[in-house]
Scaffold this active site. Structure first.
Site, PDB file in Angstrom:
ATOM      1  N   VAL A 291       9.589  -1.203   2.023  1.00 16.85           N
ATOM      2  CA  VAL A 291       9.272  -2.595   2.385  1.00 16.85           C
ATOM      3  C   VAL A 291       9.108  -2.710   3.889  1.00 16.85           C
ATOM      4  CG1 VAL A 291      10.539  -3.457   0.386  1.00 16.85           C
ATOM      5  CG2 VAL A 291      11.684  -3.369   2.618  1.00 16.85           C
TER       6      VAL A 291
ATOM      7  N   HIS B 219       7.120  11.678  16.855  1.00 18.01           N
ATOM      8  CA  HIS B 219       5.798  12.023  16.317  1.00 18.01           C
ATOM      9  C   HIS B 219       4.787  10.940  16.720  1.00 18.01           C
ATOM     10  CE1 HIS B 219       2.652  11.205  13.337  1.00 18.01           C
ATOM     11  NE2 HIS B 219       2.577  12.504  13.141  1.00 18.01           N
ATOM     12  N   ASN B 220       5.154   9.702  16.538  1.00 17.20           N
ATOM     13  CA  ASN B 220       4.227   8.619  16.871  1.00 17.20           C
ATOM     14  C   ASN B 220       3.966   8.529  18.370  1.00 17.20           C
ATOM     15  OD1 ASN B 220       4.586   8.162  14.147  1.00 17.20           O
ATOM     16  ND2 ASN B 220       4.461   5.947  14.350  1.00 17.20           N
TER      17      ASN B 220
ATOM     18  N   ARG C  72       9.735  -7.222  -4.906  1.00 16.84           N
ATOM     19  CA  ARG C  72      10.366  -8.546  -4.838  1.00 16.84           C
ATOM     20  C   ARG C  72       9.572  -9.573  -5.653  1.00 16.84           C
ATOM     21  NH1 ARG C  72      10.598 -11.671   0.837  1.00 16.84           N
ATOM     22  NH2 ARG C  72       8.381 -11.217   0.610  1.00 16.84           N
TER      23      ARG C  72
ATOM     24  N   LYS D  53      10.327  10.996  13.554  1.00 16.61           N
ATOM     25  CA  LYS D  53       9.097  10.257  13.206  1.00 16.61           C
ATOM     26  C   LYS D  53       8.656   9.402  14.392  1.00 16.61           C
ATOM     27  CE  LYS D  53       5.801   8.254  10.720  1.00 16.61           C
ATOM     28  NZ  LYS D  53       5.559   6.919  11.112  1.00 16.61           N
TER      29      LYS D  53
ATOM     30  N   GLY E   6       4.220   1.906  -0.705  1.00 22.19           N
ATOM     31  CA  GLY E   6       5.092   2.122  -1.854  1.00 22.19           C
ATOM     32  C   GLY E   6       4.301   2.432  -3.108  1.00 22.19           C
TER      33      GLY E   6
ATOM     34  N   SER F 199       4.671  10.027   7.330  1.00 16.59           N
ATOM     35  CA  SER F 199       3.472   9.835   8.139  1.00 16.59           C
ATOM     36  C   SER F 199       2.233  10.105   7.301  1.00 16.59           C
ATOM     37  CB  SER F 199       3.487  10.779   9.336  1.00 16.59           C
ATOM     38  OG  SER F 199       2.318  10.580  10.100  1.00 16.59           O
ATOM     39  N   GLY F 200       1.134   9.557   7.747  1.00 19.62           N
ATOM     40  CA  GLY F 200      -0.128   9.850   7.073  1.00 19.62           C
ATOM     41  C   GLY F 200      -0.783   8.618   6.478  1.00 19.62           C
TER      42      GLY F 200
ATOM     43  N   LYS G 134       1.913  -1.159  17.189  1.00 20.61           N
ATOM     44  CA  LYS G 134       2.923  -1.766  16.323  1.00 20.61           C
ATOM     45  C   LYS G 134       4.331  -1.547  16.836  1.00 20.61           C
ATOM     46  CE  LYS G 134       1.856  -0.758  11.932  1.00 20.61           C
ATOM     47  NZ  LYS G 134       1.680  -0.863  10.486  1.00 20.61           N
TER      48      LYS G 134
ATOM     49  N   GLU H  11       1.527  11.075  19.089  1.00 20.15           N
ATOM     50  CA  GLU H  11       0.244  10.568  18.564  1.00 20.15           C
ATOM     51  C   GLU H  11      -0.427   9.632  19.589  1.00 20.15           C
ATOM     52  OE1 GLU H  11       0.661   8.865  14.580  1.00 20.15           O
ATOM     53  OE2 GLU H  11      -0.528   7.138  15.240  1.00 20.15           O
TER      54      GLU H  11
ATOM     55  N   VAL I 287       0.802  -1.239   0.000  1.00 17.75           N
ATOM     56  CA  VAL I 287       0.000   0.000   0.000  1.00 17.75           C
ATOM     57  C   VAL I 287       0.826   1.276   0.000  1.00 17.75           C
ATOM     58  CG1 VAL I 287      -2.209  -0.786   0.910  1.00 17.75           C
ATOM     59  CG2 VAL I 287      -0.356  -0.302   2.502  1.00 17.75           C
TER      60      VAL I 287
ATOM     61  N   ASN J 139       9.166   2.339   8.413  1.00 15.12           N
ATOM     62  CA  ASN J 139       9.210   2.736   9.825  1.00 15.12           C
ATOM     63  C   ASN J 139      10.409   2.106  10.521  1.00 15.12           C
ATOM     64  OD1 ASN J 139       7.306   4.616  10.574  1.00 15.12           O
ATOM     65  ND2 ASN J 139       5.669   3.104  10.702  1.00 15.12           N
TER      66      ASN J 139
HETATM   67  P1  NDP Z   1       4.387  -3.938   4.430  1.00 13.12           P
HETATM   68  O1  NDP Z   1       5.033  -3.437   5.644  1.00 13.12           O
HETATM   69  O2  NDP Z   1       3.194  -4.795   4.546  1.00 13.12           O
HETATM   70  O3  NDP Z   1       5.491  -4.697   3.551  1.00 13.12           O
HETATM   71  C1  NDP Z   1       5.168  -5.369   2.358  1.00 13.12           C
HETATM   72  C2  NDP Z   1       6.220  -5.085   1.312  1.00 13.12           C
HETATM   73  O4  NDP Z   1       7.515  -5.488   1.785  1.00 13.12           O
HETATM   74  C3  NDP Z   1       5.958  -5.873   0.051  1.00 13.12           C
HETATM   75  O5  NDP Z   1       6.308  -5.078  -1.058  1.00 13.12           O
HETATM   76  C4  NDP Z   1       6.906  -7.051   0.200  1.00 13.12           C
HETATM   77  O6  NDP Z   1       7.262  -7.649  -1.013  1.00 13.12           O
HETATM   78  C5  NDP Z   1       8.089  -6.371   0.821  1.00 13.12           C
HETATM   79  N1  NDP Z   1       9.022  -7.302   1.461  1.00 13.12           N
HETATM   80  C6  NDP Z   1       8.814  -8.007   2.596  1.00 13.12           C
HETATM   81  N2  NDP Z   1       9.907  -8.748   2.888  1.00 13.12           N
HETATM   82  C7  NDP Z   1      10.815  -8.494   1.912  1.00 13.12           C
HETATM   83  C8  NDP Z   1      12.142  -8.953   1.667  1.00 13.12           C
HETATM   84  N3  NDP Z   1      12.753  -9.777   2.514  1.00 13.12           N
HETATM   85  N4  NDP Z   1      12.781  -8.486   0.569  1.00 13.12           N
HETATM   86  C9  NDP Z   1      12.163  -7.620  -0.270  1.00 13.12           C
HETATM   87  N5  NDP Z   1      10.929  -7.168  -0.085  1.00 13.12           N
HETATM   88  C10 NDP Z   1      10.255  -7.585   0.999  1.00 13.12           C
HETATM   89  O7  NDP Z   1       4.030  -2.702   3.439  1.00 13.12           O
HETATM   90  P2  NDP Z   1       3.386  -1.282   3.753  1.00 13.12           P
HETATM   91  O8  NDP Z   1       3.175  -0.670   2.418  1.00 13.12           O
HETATM   92  O9  NDP Z   1       2.255  -1.350   4.703  1.00 13.12           O
HETATM   93  O10 NDP Z   1       4.544  -0.493   4.517  1.00 13.12           O
HETATM   94  C11 NDP Z   1       5.812  -0.282   3.920  1.00 13.12           C
HETATM   95  C12 NDP Z   1       6.697   0.428   4.916  1.00 13.12           C
HETATM   96  O11 NDP Z   1       6.127   1.679   5.231  1.00 13.12           O
HETATM   97  C13 NDP Z   1       6.849  -0.316   6.237  1.00 13.12           C
HETATM   98  O12 NDP Z   1       8.142  -0.124   6.736  1.00 13.12           O
HETATM   99  C14 NDP Z   1       5.863   0.374   7.145  1.00 13.12           C
HETATM  100  O13 NDP Z   1       6.207   0.279   8.508  1.00 13.12           O
HETATM  101  C15 NDP Z   1       5.956   1.798   6.632  1.00 13.12           C
HETATM  102  N6  NDP Z   1       4.801   2.627   6.863  1.00 13.12           N
HETATM  103  C16 NDP Z   1       3.543   2.130   6.758  1.00 13.12           C
HETATM  104  C17 NDP Z   1       2.443   2.925   6.991  1.00 13.12           C
HETATM  105  C18 NDP Z   1       1.081   2.381   6.826  1.00 13.12           C
HETATM  106  O14 NDP Z   1       0.126   3.109   7.125  1.00 13.12           O
HETATM  107  N7  NDP Z   1       0.912   1.160   6.363  1.00 13.12           N
HETATM  108  C19 NDP Z   1       2.591   4.330   7.358  1.00 13.12           C
HETATM  109  C20 NDP Z   1       3.939   4.783   7.363  1.00 13.12           C
HETATM  110  C21 NDP Z   1       4.987   3.937   7.132  1.00 13.12           C
HETATM  111  P3  NDP Z   1       6.432  -8.926  -1.578  1.00 13.12           P
HETATM  112  O15 NDP Z   1       5.266  -8.348  -2.312  1.00 13.12           O
HETATM  113  O16 NDP Z   1       7.408  -9.601  -2.459  1.00 13.12           O
HETATM  114  O17 NDP Z   1       6.029  -9.751  -0.399  1.00 13.12           O
END
Ligand code: NDP
Length: 476
Positions: free
Chosen positions: A74, A185-186, A33, A182, A14, A128-129, A260, A189, A12, A102
């Site tokens: 990731v 910030h959390n 990946r 950050k 990325g 954030s957000g 978390k 929050e 979500v 994070n």
């Molecule tokens: P996730 O934390 O659910 O991570 C999933 C992604 O990580 C997928 O693209 C997955 O690839 C990849 N991944 C997992 N393990 C590996 C590995 N060993 N090598 C390569 N790729 C890997 O995704 P989110 O989008 O929720 O969050 C991304 C980051 O942003 C996290 O660090 C999170 O803490 C941070 N974040 C999230 C927020 C949120 O609201 N969700 C807010 C702010 C920051 P694959 O598809 O191949 O499994």
């Protein structure tokens, strides 16, 4: 055509960040990946802008203009290291790796050092957000070198939220500074959420109001100095009716709050730095306590008042009093958070601009609020302000709020309504302003049982009293 930025990790966050870059006119290389996710991304979003799909890390690197900029989005922890290990050998001197996950700031410091040794720039950035922010404009807190920010900053500022034309993104400082702020910030929050929850609890049980009526009170607050995203969504939550039962939604979900981990990190780090962030800590502990069904079950029969609604003048005054208590406690938790940033900045040599942090949190993030303008003003008036509580405006407001604040804490204690956030904030306020603290007793005890020595109010130096013999004082 070469891409100006690459994003790897298309879950979500990325995915939405990549779309945000593209919507702002950048050509974006996308990679994940599992290639299935990359294909799905292209099927769904290719029309939105200029994207280059990369099937491998090597493809990703080859599709980028130099200096290359790759954003890693990731799962934080091991996966981030795995992606860095794969990318780093493919990159050239001067390229920039950005970690938007994070990450713990200590991990960011470690990665920053390792990549610098290889001639690469590393930018650990707080974002954030949530997913909505990532797409439409998050608050962005980039760390790393000033040189990396020169090439990357304008892009990040463009995709960030904007308030009054000012981007909610600025270079926080070198190394782990971005992920550190950050984290704080959390923590703030967590405190904000806990204080709002306590306000709800008081209005419900001391005020005898139903959730929908409390939502109205919150909507009123949202027109004033407490106007904020969190107060706004709380009103939304409280007006929501459960479709299954027809009851207020808040009454049918379990009263156990999860976490978390960034709140916990804030408190752990604060303990290590020796910064008193009691309000943030109480908020983290309140979530933890709520989850301990076993303890709560065992304690259910303990003696105490059953919360009963106030009546007469007290009832009429309650909502106004709670607003004052919430505001004052909020000021205290922000003062604690800013104190932590200031101490962290000094400890790690980051030189964080404290007022700028308030500026970039006005939009795009969970704690966004008009209130942050006040903090910005406080640091503009005095960049060396030792605590927000000492700012003329804030201290005047706290003086005006304190009678109500105290009444609320007393009422809660009398009725048996737990208010760890309000109480901790008030204790912090009273402790800081106290002429003398009972720490004198604590230090005397330490000297008694452990010869830990003490300093005197009247003479320089360290002393020890011979407690075991004649109680003579000696210079230590
Ligand atoms: P996730 O934390 O659910 O991570 C999933 C992604 O990580 C997928 O693209 C997955 O690839 C990849 N991944 C997992 N393990 C590996 C590995 N060993 N090598 C390569 N790729 C890997 O995704 P989110 O989008 O929720 O969050 C991304 C980051 O942003 C996290 O660090 C999170 O803490 C941070 N974040 C999230 C927020 C949120 O609201 N969700 C807010 C702010 C920051 P694959 O598809 O191949 O499994």
């Amino acid at each position: 055509k070469l891409a100006q930025v690459g994003v790897t990790g298309l879950a979500v966050m990325g995915r939405n960040l990549a779309r945000n870059f593209a919507r702002n006119g950048y050509t974006v290389a996308v990679h994940n990946r599992s290639v299935g996710r990359t294909h799905e991304f292209m099927e769904r979003f290719a029309e939105e802008g200029e994207f280059v799909a990369a099937e491998s890390a090597a493809d990703l690197v080859a599709s980028l203009e130099r200096p290359r900029r790759v954003v890693i989005m990731v799962k934080a922890g091991g996966p981030t290291d795995a992606v860095i290990d794969e990318l780093a050998p493919l990159l050239d001197e001067g390229d920039v790796i950005i970690d938007g996950g994070n990450a713990h700031f200590e991990d960011t410091r470690r990665r920053d050092e390792a990549l610098r040794a290889r001639g690469l720039h590393f930018v650990g950035t707080g974002i954030s957000g949530g997913e909505e922010g990532a797409l439409n404009g998050p608050s962005i807190m980039p760390g790393g070198s000033a040189e990396a920010y020169e090439s990357l900053g304008p892009m990040l500022e463009k995709i960030s939220a904007h308030v009054d034309g000012t981007p909610c993104c600025t270079h926080v400082g070198p190394g782990g500074a971005g992920h550190f702020v950050k984290m704080v910030h959390n923590g703030i929050e967590y405190a904000d959420m806990q204080l709002i929850a306590e306000s709800y609890d008081l209005l419900r049980h001391a005020g005898g109001l139903e959730p929908a009526a409390i939502a109205d009170v919150f909507r009123g607050w949202n027109e004033g100095r407490l106007a904020s995203y969190l107060v706004e969504i709380t009103a939304e939550v409280l007006t929501h009716t459960d479709a299954r039962t027809g009851s207020a939604f808040v009454d049918v979900i379990q009263d156990q709050a999860e976490q978390k981990g960034t709140g916990r990190w804030t408190v752990q780090t604060a303990l290590e730095l020796g910064v008193p962030v009691s309000g943030i800590a109480e908020a983290v502990f309140a979530r933890s306590l709520s989850g301990h069904g076993d303890l709560r079950e065992a304690a259910r029969g303990l003696a105490g008042p059953q919360p009963a609604a106030l009546s007469g003048e007290d009832a009429k005054r309650l909502a106004e009093d709670v607003e004052q208590a919430l505001y004052a406690s909020k000021v205290v938790s922000y003062a604690q958070g800013w104190n932590m940033i200031s101490v962290g900045s000094r400890e790690y040599g980051w030189d964080v601009d404290l007022g700028a942090m308030a500026t970039i949190w006005r939009g795009g993030c969970i704690i966004r609020a008009a209130f942050l303008d006040r903090i910005r003003n406080a640091y503009a008036a005095d960049p060396a302000l030792p605590t927000l509580l000492a700012d003329a405006e804030f201290s005047r407001e706290l003086a005006a709020a304190q009678d109500a604040w105290r009444r609320v804490v007393v009422t809660a204690a009398e009725l048996g309504i737990p208010t760890p956030g309000f109480s901790a904030a008030l204790s912090y306020y009273d402790a800081l302003r106290a002429e003398r603290l009972p720490a004198a007793v604590t230090q005397a005890q330490r000297d008694y049982f452990g010869a830990h020595t003490y300093r005197r109010t009247d003479v320089e130096g360290s002393f020890h009293t011979r407690w075991d013999t004649n109680r003579d004082e000696e210079s230590a």
